[in-house]
Design a protein around this motif. Sequence first.
Motif: not given
Length: 151
Positions: A84-94, A99-106
């Motif tokens: 019920e929080a699509p804006t927050t979910r959208g930001f989290a999805s972005i 970023l998820s799965g990228l290197s620590y440095d990236e």
Amino acid sequence: MTTTTAGLPEPLAEIVEEFQAVPDQQKLELLLELSRELPDVPEQYQDRADTMEQVVECQTPLFLAFEFDDEARTAEIIFAAPPEAPTTRGFASILHQGLSGLSYDEILATPDDVPTRLGLAKAITPLRLRGMSAMLGRIKRNVTEHVASLS
């Protein structure tokens, strides 16, 4: 790479380019579309919000967790945000897709102005944009603390 995407990791740059390519009135639609793409919380975190970190700066209850792979030096980012929080979910999805799965440095080199680069200022309140900035800040802080703990 444009000025808008300079310094961004490739997956995040692609998302920013998508937002820049649509007129202002369609940016919110794109954000809502991305909100539906946020992966479900993995089973080990379901009903266990206490094992996740709450991003209290967000207006909506948002939680995150990390799975670090020190051998590959990468971080998987897990978000829990209510449907019920699509804006927050959208930001989290972005941030998840970018970023998820990228290197620590990236992750750590990601510029802090990602919310501004999306061009959502006309469609989203400043308070909500600060929530996305807070999410990115928490991600970078957690990765920084994890890297420091390895020394």
